[in-house]
Scaffold this active site. Sequence first.
Site, PDB file in Angstrom:
ATOM      1  N   TRP A 142       2.417   1.647  -3.403  1.00  0.00           N
ATOM      2  CA  TRP A 142       1.417   2.100  -4.383  1.00  0.00           C
ATOM      3  C   TRP A 142       1.426   3.629  -4.481  1.00  0.00           C
ATOM      4  CZ3 TRP A 142      -2.767   5.381  -3.806  1.00  0.00           C
ATOM      5  CH2 TRP A 142      -3.692   5.412  -4.850  1.00  0.00           C
ATOM      6  N   HIS A 143       1.711   4.279  -3.350  1.00  0.00           N
ATOM      7  CA  HIS A 143       1.673   5.742  -3.348  1.00  0.00           C
ATOM      8  C   HIS A 143       2.805   6.373  -4.152  1.00  0.00           C
ATOM      9  CE1 HIS A 143      -1.153   5.112  -0.043  1.00  0.00           C
ATOM     10  NE2 HIS A 143      -1.618   6.290  -0.366  1.00  0.00           N
ATOM     11  N   GLY A 144       3.911   5.692  -4.259  1.00  0.00           N
ATOM     12  CA  GLY A 144       4.986   6.298  -5.037  1.00  0.00           C
ATOM     13  C   GLY A 144       6.262   5.490  -4.992  1.00  0.00           C
ATOM     14  N   PHE A 149       0.119  10.261  -7.532  1.00  0.00           N
ATOM     15  CA  PHE A 149       0.128   8.824  -7.270  1.00  0.00           C
ATOM     16  C   PHE A 149      -0.579   8.071  -8.392  1.00  0.00           C
ATOM     17  CE2 PHE A 149      -0.077  10.489  -2.703  1.00  0.00           C
ATOM     18  CZ  PHE A 149       1.274  10.715  -2.705  1.00  0.00           C
ATOM     19  N   SER A 206       0.835  -1.204   0.000  1.00  0.00           N
ATOM     20  CA  SER A 206       0.000   0.000   0.000  1.00  0.00           C
ATOM     21  C   SER A 206       0.873   1.260   0.000  1.00  0.00           C
ATOM     22  CB  SER A 206      -0.911  -0.023   1.222  1.00  0.00           C
ATOM     23  OG  SER A 206      -1.521   1.206   1.389  1.00  0.00           O
TER      24      SER A 206
END
Lengths: 478, 303
Positions: free
Chosen positions: A325-327, A478, A322
């Site tokens: 996933w943001h960066g 993102f 997770s």
Amino acid sequence: MLFNSLDFAVFLPIVFALYWFVSLRYLKFQNLLLIIASYVFYGWWDYRFLSLIIFSSLVDYTIGLKLKNEEKALKRKLLLWASISINIGFLGFFKYYNFFVDNFVEAFSFFGSKIQANTLNIILPVGISFYTFQTLSYTIDVYKQKLEPTKDIISFLAFVSFFPQLVAGPIERATNLLPQFYKARAFHYSNAVDGCRQILWGLFKKVVIADQCAIYANLIFNNSSDYSGSTLVMGAIFFTFQIYGDFSGYSDIAIGVSRLFGFNLKQNFAFPYFSRDIAEFWRRWHISLSTWFRDYLYIPLGGSRGEIWIKIRNIFIIFIVSGFWHGANWTFIVWGFLNALYFLPLLLTKKNRYNIEIVAANTLLPSLKECIAMLMTFSIIVFAWIFFRAESIIHAISYIRNIFSSALFEAPVIRPTYLIAFLFIFMSIEWFGRKDKYALELLLLKRKRILKWGVYITLIISICVFSGEEQEFIYFQF
Amino acid sequence: MKRFIFKITLFVSVFFIVEKGVYYFLHIAPDKEYDKRLENILKGNMNKELVVLGSSKGATDILAGQLEKETGLISYNLSYQGSNVVFHEFLLKTLLKYNEVPKKVILVIDIPYEFIEEKTLKFRIDRLYPLSKYNYINKELINQKEKNILSWFLCSARVNQSNFKFKNIKPPHFNPLDEYGSGPYIIEKHSKDLDYSLKKETYNIKDELPYKIKAFKSIQKLCGENSIELTFVIPPNFFDLNRRFVKRFRKLLTDENKLFVYDTVNPIYRDEKYFNDYSHLFINGAKVLTSEISDFIINSDNK
């Protein structure tokens, strides 16, 4: 196109008028109009990447149909993996290619070998993380036979590209959103008014809360070595409200706009900063992403079943993925790891589903115990956001080290009174509206019109006063 | 649907009327300011023969009143602390638009930061906000992307949070503006000891910012077009003159403009009694420098 731009202020009424007045009785026209509007909305940023959305949509549409006709388990699995590979392949290339190359080179240089880094100058297509997950959910649900694949390509393209939630979510499941494109939509006055109210509240969160907090958060984070501990704490708190106002504001606008067109999107934020533990926080923060990971990653991995170490492993996997996933930065991975660490004691003591209902559900104010729990949860969330906001791990560590200096108990150098007052008012409104889907939903409903309109006008004036240059939404990156 | 359209229209109409109340804050904002120089420019009250432009160095180091007495030219100082060359260009344009053309303009140079990145020197947007009721200022705020085009129609989009002031702003204790617009350091007391530095500073042309160079050239062009005698002033710092910068600076000058460099051998510029800090003179130092500038102007006129 940004929700907080004048372009969108012109775009929305035009699409609204065409949608309800021109193509009123023809569902296909309405869906087609939504596709065109969505592509214009997206193309306003960069039309070249439209081909990526269209390609991704067509791949999943085709694979969905093939899955329906295919009965052999192996071929079905191959089709599923084809979809996953293509979607994750695009995401991986655009978002993570340079990160992996850089880290690969650094790892080799650590062991003494020097290799040439071939990083590329890649532009990250806006919203790729969101629509990729949305299309993937369709294929996975079809594969698991939870959803009947659609033959209606117009509905499917409209579902993938639906402009209110295309670039920053909420990440809608095909099971919820896709069927809404099949049915004729009727205009409901109460829905439309409620949609407008939610748009207004979202804009207030974005322009007044998030963008103003951003000024001070950026100032403090970008010059963190110049400030004392207490000012750095203020910087982290400002960022905490910035990211909440920014992202939940976007979600509110997206949901509100959808309601104007007769669609219902799922709630994405449920007052997360009133959470009493980190598990509750994650049930209330970016709900569409958390539930996506829960359903498509955590549960397939075994979820909370099995041996204790399997549970621990799954928790770390889901939080780290997770975060990633943001960066493409180690800061996001550490942020995910930190949240997994926070979560672990609750999992081990089986208290992760302890606080399900909203705090003080039957009372006006929280108890002392609830206050302490909220404060402690808020504090550890603020701490984790430092990693999320920092440019690098080194920056985050030096920021934290500087917080715990002797000057921690001095008055902060930066303490904008007007913003602190706004935050106080904002959180008070959020508190009184915490039982609803968004703070303003029912708070004013039974009040006199003069009071309601007075509040709305005050909110719009605040938005106008603080609106200057259009600020991008954080989650666009993102 | 009809009901919805009706309610929205009604609400927008009510909002449009109610938000005009914000004009009150726009209207009173200029009165709260103690520095009314920019407003006087906009009102056409800045009809001077000699105008000084610059940042804090111009404001503290040059005494316009003394210049007036010594040169006989009606003088005024329009230097703003923390302002950059782009702001000086804006001031000059505004001055020329609303006032009589001055005979002479002095532009005080921030050595060596005039054309390079320096956080403390910027376009002083904050000086424009209290005056956003003026359309000209609003237009500039839109150009600077501080406001959007809604500010043409809505008072609330034109107002800024800094307009919501209820108290008058007080002048600074150490360097209040005098009646000629200068703001010298009147209290000759150091906050810390100063050591004169002989170190030679470097200057790299590659660090120059194109938009600053453009603004600088625009100032020269504006003066040329309006037959204004433009003089550049390089005031002293409490360290050696950066000759590399001066050499570079000369290359950017057009033939008709003049450059004044402070008297580098004058011992007072190495005496900390005359400096508030490394970059600004006290009023006693400002008097000496202003006197040198007056001589330069008088001598130039006599040639």
